[in-house]
Design a protein around this motif. Structure first.
Motif, PDB file in Angstrom:
ATOM      1  N   THR A 135       0.840  -1.194   0.000  1.00  0.00           N
ATOM      2  CA  THR A 135       0.000   0.000   0.000  1.00  0.00           C
ATOM      3  C   THR A 135       0.877   1.246   0.000  1.00  0.00           C
ATOM      4  O   THR A 135       2.080   1.183   0.286  1.00  0.00           O
ATOM      5  N   LYS A 136       0.280   2.363  -0.300  1.00  0.00           N
ATOM      6  CA  LYS A 136       1.019   3.620  -0.365  1.00  0.00           C
ATOM      7  C   LYS A 136       1.581   3.988   1.010  1.00  0.00           C
ATOM      8  O   LYS A 136       2.702   4.480   1.114  1.00  0.00           O
ATOM      9  N   GLU A 137       0.822   3.700   2.069  1.00  0.00           N
ATOM     10  CA  GLU A 137       1.280   4.013   3.421  1.00  0.00           C
ATOM     11  C   GLU A 137       2.523   3.204   3.787  1.00  0.00           C
ATOM     12  O   GLU A 137       3.463   3.728   4.387  1.00  0.00           O
ATOM     13  N   GLU A 195       5.511   4.624   1.966  1.00  0.00           N
ATOM     14  CA  GLU A 195       5.974   5.870   2.571  1.00  0.00           C
ATOM     15  C   GLU A 195       6.771   5.600   3.840  1.00  0.00           C
ATOM     16  O   GLU A 195       7.785   6.254   4.093  1.00  0.00           O
ATOM     17  N   TYR A 208       6.652   1.636 -10.483  1.00  0.00           N
ATOM     18  CA  TYR A 208       7.548   2.537  -9.779  1.00  0.00           C
ATOM     19  C   TYR A 208       9.006   2.150 -10.002  1.00  0.00           C
ATOM     20  O   TYR A 208       9.323   0.984 -10.174  1.00  0.00           O
TER      21      TYR A 208
END
Length: 112
Positions: free
Chosen positions: A39-41, A44, A72
């Motif tokens: 996930t993006k979280e 990060e 990506y």
């Protein structure tokens, strides 16, 4: 003289263990083949941890989305000059790969 088969309890006990180990290896291989996109979280969090680790070397990491491939790639950036030191995989390689996919699409995707 008569030959008799010798059965050792060590070999008899070890066979089920080996079979269960093979089953565990097969399941771990099957689990490894399934890829789950993070996930993006989570990305990060990993990026911020990597940047904290790279602070002494005056570099940081940056994830960049390749627009055509929707994948990506990583850029390592020098903090003082803001220059890209390295790309993983190389953006030029990704551009070339996307162009090859587009070129192959001419032959495969279109009906004649």
């Amino acid at each position: 003289m008569e030959l008799k088969a010798i059965s050792s309890p060590v070999f008899q006990k070890s066979e089920p263990v080996l079979k269960s180990q093979n089953l565990q290896e097969d399941t771990s291989k099957a689990e490894a083949s399934v890829t789950v996109k993070p996930t993006k979280e989570k990305l990060e969090k990993v990026i911020s941890a990597m940047n904290d680790m790279l602070k002494p070397s005056q570099t940081s990491t940056k994830f960049v989305l390749h627009e055509k491939l929707n994948e990506y790639y990583v850029q390592i950036v020098d903090e003082t000059t803001k220059e890209v030191v390295k790309e993983i995989p190389n953006k030029k390689f990704l551009d070339m790969y996307s162009e090859m996919i587009d070129f192959m699409g001419i032959f495969v995707d279109k009906k004649i």
